[in-house]
Design a protein around this motif. Structure first.
Motif, PDB file in Angstrom:
ATOM      1  N   ARG A 142      -0.720  11.748   3.901  1.00  0.00           N
ATOM      2  CA  ARG A 142      -1.563  11.968   5.068  1.00  0.00           C
ATOM      3  C   ARG A 142      -2.633  12.982   4.719  1.00  0.00           C
ATOM      4  NH1 ARG A 142      -0.088  16.596   7.975  1.00  0.00           N
ATOM      5  NH2 ARG A 142      -0.771  15.657   9.933  1.00  0.00           N
ATOM      6  N   LYS A 151       4.299   7.696   1.106  1.00  0.00           N
ATOM      7  CA  LYS A 151       3.215   7.793   2.076  1.00  0.00           C
ATOM      8  C   LYS A 151       2.553   9.162   1.985  1.00  0.00           C
ATOM      9  CE  LYS A 151       6.568   9.002   5.713  1.00  0.00           C
ATOM     10  NZ  LYS A 151       7.166   8.585   7.000  1.00  0.00           N
ATOM     11  N   ARG A 154      -4.693  10.826   9.644  1.00  0.00           N
ATOM     12  CA  ARG A 154      -5.346   9.585   9.239  1.00  0.00           C
ATOM     13  C   ARG A 154      -6.612   9.385  10.049  1.00  0.00           C
ATOM     14  NH1 ARG A 154      -1.228   5.061  11.859  1.00  0.00           N
ATOM     15  NH2 ARG A 154      -1.919   5.272  14.032  1.00  0.00           N
ATOM     16  N   ARG A 183      -8.696   8.202  -1.744  1.00  0.00           N
ATOM     17  CA  ARG A 183      -8.732   9.579  -2.226  1.00  0.00           C
ATOM     18  C   ARG A 183     -10.137  10.086  -1.947  1.00  0.00           C
ATOM     19  NH1 ARG A 183      -4.507  13.023  -3.067  1.00  0.00           N
ATOM     20  NH2 ARG A 183      -5.193  14.752  -4.356  1.00  0.00           N
ATOM     21  N   TRP A 202      -5.895  13.078   0.334  1.00  0.00           N
ATOM     22  CA  TRP A 202      -5.511  11.728   0.723  1.00  0.00           C
ATOM     23  C   TRP A 202      -6.132  11.431   2.086  1.00  0.00           C
ATOM     24  CZ3 TRP A 202      -3.713   8.176  -2.343  1.00  0.00           C
ATOM     25  CH2 TRP A 202      -2.949   8.525  -3.462  1.00  0.00           C
ATOM     26  N   GLN A 227       0.829  -1.196   0.000  1.00  0.00           N
ATOM     27  CA  GLN A 227       0.000   0.000   0.000  1.00  0.00           C
ATOM     28  C   GLN A 227       0.861   1.243   0.000  1.00  0.00           C
ATOM     29  OE1 GLN A 227       0.802   0.754   3.114  1.00  0.00           O
ATOM     30  NE2 GLN A 227      -0.357   2.517   3.786  1.00  0.00           N
ATOM     31  N   SER A 228       0.502   2.216  -0.829  1.00  0.00           N
ATOM     32  CA  SER A 228       1.230   3.481  -0.880  1.00  0.00           C
ATOM     33  C   SER A 228       0.394   4.486  -1.643  1.00  0.00           C
ATOM     34  CB  SER A 228       2.599   3.313  -1.556  1.00  0.00           C
ATOM     35  OG  SER A 228       2.439   2.933  -2.903  1.00  0.00           O
ATOM     36  N   ALA A 229       0.875   5.726  -1.622  1.00  0.00           N
ATOM     37  CA  ALA A 229       0.238   6.791  -2.381  1.00  0.00           C
ATOM     38  C   ALA A 229       1.113   7.109  -3.585  1.00  0.00           C
ATOM     39  CB  ALA A 229       0.049   8.023  -1.505  1.00  0.00           C
ATOM     40  N   THR A 253      -4.080  -0.733   6.698  1.00  0.00           N
ATOM     41  CA  THR A 253      -4.240   0.669   6.327  1.00  0.00           C
ATOM     42  C   THR A 253      -4.672   0.741   4.867  1.00  0.00           C
ATOM     43  OG1 THR A 253      -2.549   1.417   7.890  1.00  0.00           O
ATOM     44  CG2 THR A 253      -3.142   2.922   6.117  1.00  0.00           C
ATOM     45  N   ASN A 254      -5.808   1.366   4.621  1.00  0.00           N
ATOM     46  CA  ASN A 254      -6.293   1.628   3.264  1.00  0.00           C
ATOM     47  C   ASN A 254      -6.033   3.089   2.920  1.00  0.00           C
ATOM     48  OD1 ASN A 254      -7.211  -0.975   3.226  1.00  0.00           O
ATOM     49  ND2 ASN A 254      -9.380  -0.462   3.242  1.00  0.00           N
ATOM     50  N   TYR A 255      -5.513   3.315   1.719  1.00  0.00           N
ATOM     51  CA  TYR A 255      -5.315   4.680   1.232  1.00  0.00           C
ATOM     52  C   TYR A 255      -6.468   5.035   0.298  1.00  0.00           C
ATOM     53  CZ  TYR A 255      -0.649   5.980   2.915  1.00  0.00           C
ATOM     54  OH  TYR A 255       0.420   6.359   3.688  1.00  0.00           O
ATOM     55  N   PRO A 295      -5.713   8.271   4.583  1.00  0.00           N
ATOM     56  CA  PRO A 295      -5.346   6.948   5.088  1.00  0.00           C
ATOM     57  C   PRO A 295      -6.321   6.537   6.194  1.00  0.00           C
ATOM     58  CG  PRO A 295      -3.476   8.483   5.129  1.00  0.00           C
ATOM     59  CD  PRO A 295      -4.710   9.293   4.921  1.00  0.00           C
TER      60      PRO A 295
END
Length: 611
Positions: free
Chosen positions: A150, A148, A239, A352, A363, A36-38, A348-350, A365
């Motif tokens: 926030r 990452k 978050r 939008r 963003w 998971q990442s942005a 952790t779900n990212y 999280p």
């Protein structure tokens, strides 16, 4: 004069013609292939580019990257950003014009060729503006950035120009985006770059670009974040944290019922048209964490489950949240989190978060853990705790009992209900003990580098050998848990003579020594049953008919309690066990007294042994 200014002077014939052109691509939210990442993509062109970086680039170990690792294209010559302590505002003579009109001394910089040894930009942080110099004659190119992110709301410096950018959904105009701010951020005081390198006023009908930095004036204090503002509990942490499942509630009825953990997101619409927020799942650290919209039930207490929030990883599949925020109004959206994974790692779900079809996007999280008690094994490296090992505490709600006024003494529903505190401990081999009291403490440590080990103390004589886990009036104290509805039997070693029921008065050699716990049969867990018997002899300290100082009440009848708990075969929330409770009591009335009800226990510690 700063070295940044010298570099800029040497790159063009005159300061007035200095080019600080901004050609930043629209932010793309590509899902990574694995973890998971942005993601954000910057499109750079020859000359100076000013960008607003939402994502903080990190390496495989999660460490923030240095400029040389992020901007590794050899055509990138210089990167600069305002110092964090200076904020995102600069000092202007009157308004932005050329490079000479702002306070260059308050900028950090990194140059690919640092002949003077003055590089002082150590890391590339997210939610910051950057000036990026690309060599002349370089064709436009893109830089994908993964890392990452926030939740971020702008921090404005009052009565100054602020260099800020925004994540956007749709293509809002400057009038449409900043109009709802009123006189706080007048469009006449927003500046962008021309190809000639001058900062010039934007036009209200011009389209804003996502990820582009603008000089924006703040008239007085401001908290503006777009036509629709967003807030939630602990938003400053960046978050939406659901934590553990301890406060989950049942939403829905029958086969549609789900145990969901509820959290709220508040939207305030300053615009002239209604807004429909949406969530788009970009990436996830693992499967099993899902979300639903939830609304209060009409005509009674409880909740009704709505549609599921987007669960398909990747940009472009945003799902509406079923909430419309009318103009000049506020709406609160309740989100219910469902945990359906089995390992003990957090999720952790990212997402939008779009505030409408045209406006700001953020963003978001969203984090949750499966269990309130993290199962990481014993600190000494022993056998890891299982899903049921440890201390379980909860209440049995007695709502049915034997009738003492009806023939046959049937078990009837009671007029009210009464809680009965239950404390159980499940050991590493599955052995279950019933406790009447326990104190949660930890071992002492003389060196902060050696972490204390949590312990469960049932022997009061051992309390001085440990230290507490909470601060109270400058001292560390333990957390004591106690059950007052039952007591432990007298220890076998306290009396070895004849049956105490044959004595009219208390034997002088009878010791006041009681067991610290009572071994039960069965085990703790879904579909399991645990049961045991407690005996209060005629001279027991808790015998309800005995009065130690009343000559006519030196003893009471022997009271025997057979306690049984049957756990439901299906348990939907980790560290919580639901079931039924039965207490068969002999000695209180002529016949047996049966008390039944429901029981809910929660694990408060995974420690597998008792002291």
């Amino acid at each position: 004069m700063s070295h940044l200014l010298i570099l800029m002077k040497n790159s063009a014939p005159s300061i007035c013609c200095l080019v600080l052109s901004l050609l930043v691509g629209v932010v793309t939210l590509a899902a990574p292939a694995s973890a998971q990442s942005a993601g954000q993509t910057l499109t750079l062109s020859a000359g100076w580019n000013a960008v607003w970086l939402e994502v903080e680039p990190v390496d495989a170990n999660g460490q923030t990257k240095a400029p040389a690792d992020v901007f590794n294209n050899p055509s990138i010559q210089t990167v600069a950003s305002p110092k964090s302590l200076a904020g995102l505002s600069e000092i202007f003579a009157s308004e932005p014009g050329t490079i000479t009109t702002f306070n260059q001394a308050e900028w950090l910089q990194w140059r690919r060729v640092d002949t003077t040894g003055t590089n002082n930009l150590p890391l590339v942080m997210g939610n910051r503006p950057y000036l990026i110099r690309v060599a002349d004659g370089t064709p436009a190119f893109s830089i994908p950035i993964s890392g990452k992110a926030r939740f971020f709301r702008p921090t404005w410096t009052a009565d100054r120009y602020n260099l800020l950018g925004f994540g956007l959904s749709g293509a809002p105009t400057f009038d449409g985006f900043f109009g709802p701010s009123g006189a706080k951020h007048p469009v006449a005081k927003i500046f962008t770059l021309t190809p000639a390198g001058n900062w010039v006023n934007v036009t209200g009908s011009a389209t804003m670009a996502s990820g582009k930095a603008y000089w924006i004036y703040s008239s007085g204090p401001s908290a503006y974040m777009g036509p629709v503002s967003v807030d939630f509990k602990q938003a400053t942490t960046g978050r939406l944290d659901f934590g553990g499942p301890g406060d989950s509630v049942t939403v829905g009825t029958g086969v549609d019922a789900l145990d969901l953990d509820l959290n709220e997101i508040t939207f305030s619409n300053l615009g002239s048209t209604s807004a429909v927020p949406g969530l788009d799942l970009i990436s996830s650290s693992g499967s099993g964490l899902g979300f639903y919209t939830v609304r209060p039930a009409t005509g009674g207490l409880g909740y009704v489950r709505g549609n599921q929030v987007d669960s398909s990883v990747g940009a472009g599949s945003s799902s509406a949240l079923g909430e419309t925020v009318a103009s000049l109004s506020t709406a609160t959206l309740t989100i219910g989190g469902r945990r359906s994974w089995v390992d003990d790692l957090s999720r952790t779900n990212y997402y939008r978060l779009a505030t409408g079809t045209s406006g700001a996007s953020f963003w978001l999280p969203v984090m949750a853990v499966r269990t309130e008690v993290q199962i990481t094994g014993t600190p000494s490296g022993g056998t890891p705790a299982s899903a049921v090992t440890g201390l379980w505490v909860g209440d049995a709600i007695a709502n049915r009992s034997t009738s003492i006024v009806e023939d046959g003494s049937p078990v009837r529903a009671t007029a009210g209900s009464a809680p009965i505190r239950i404390i159980l401990h499940s050991g590493p081999s599955g052995a279950v003990r019933l406790l009447s009291q326990v104190t949660i403490m930890q071992t002492k440590s003389a060196d902060p580098a050696i972490e204390p080990i949590p312990v469960l103390v049932v022997d009061p004589a051992k309390i001085p050998f440990f230290e507490g886990i909470k601060e109270r009036n400058g001292k560390r104290v333990g957390m004591r848990l106690e059950a007052i509805a039952y007591d432990m039997p007298r220890s076998a070693s306290a009396w070895t003579g004849a049956d105490l029921r044959t004595f009219g008065i208390r034997p002088s050699t009878l010791l006041e020594t009681y067991d610290l716990s009572q071994l039960m049969t069965g085990s703790v867990g879904a579909g399991q049953t645990v049961s045991g018997t407690l005996v209060l002899d005629p001279f027991h300290r808790s015998n309800p008919f005995r009065h130690a100082y009343h000559q006519n009440l030196p003893r009471g009848p022997q009271v025997t309690r057979a306690i049984s708990i049957k756990f439901d075969s299906t348990q939907s929330i980790p560290d919580r066990l639901l079931g039924t409770f039965t207490d068969e009591i002999q000695g209180l009335i002529k016949n047996n007294l049966t008390v039944t009800g429901t029981v809910e226990l929660r694990r408060v510690s995974p420690v597998d042994s008792l002291n």
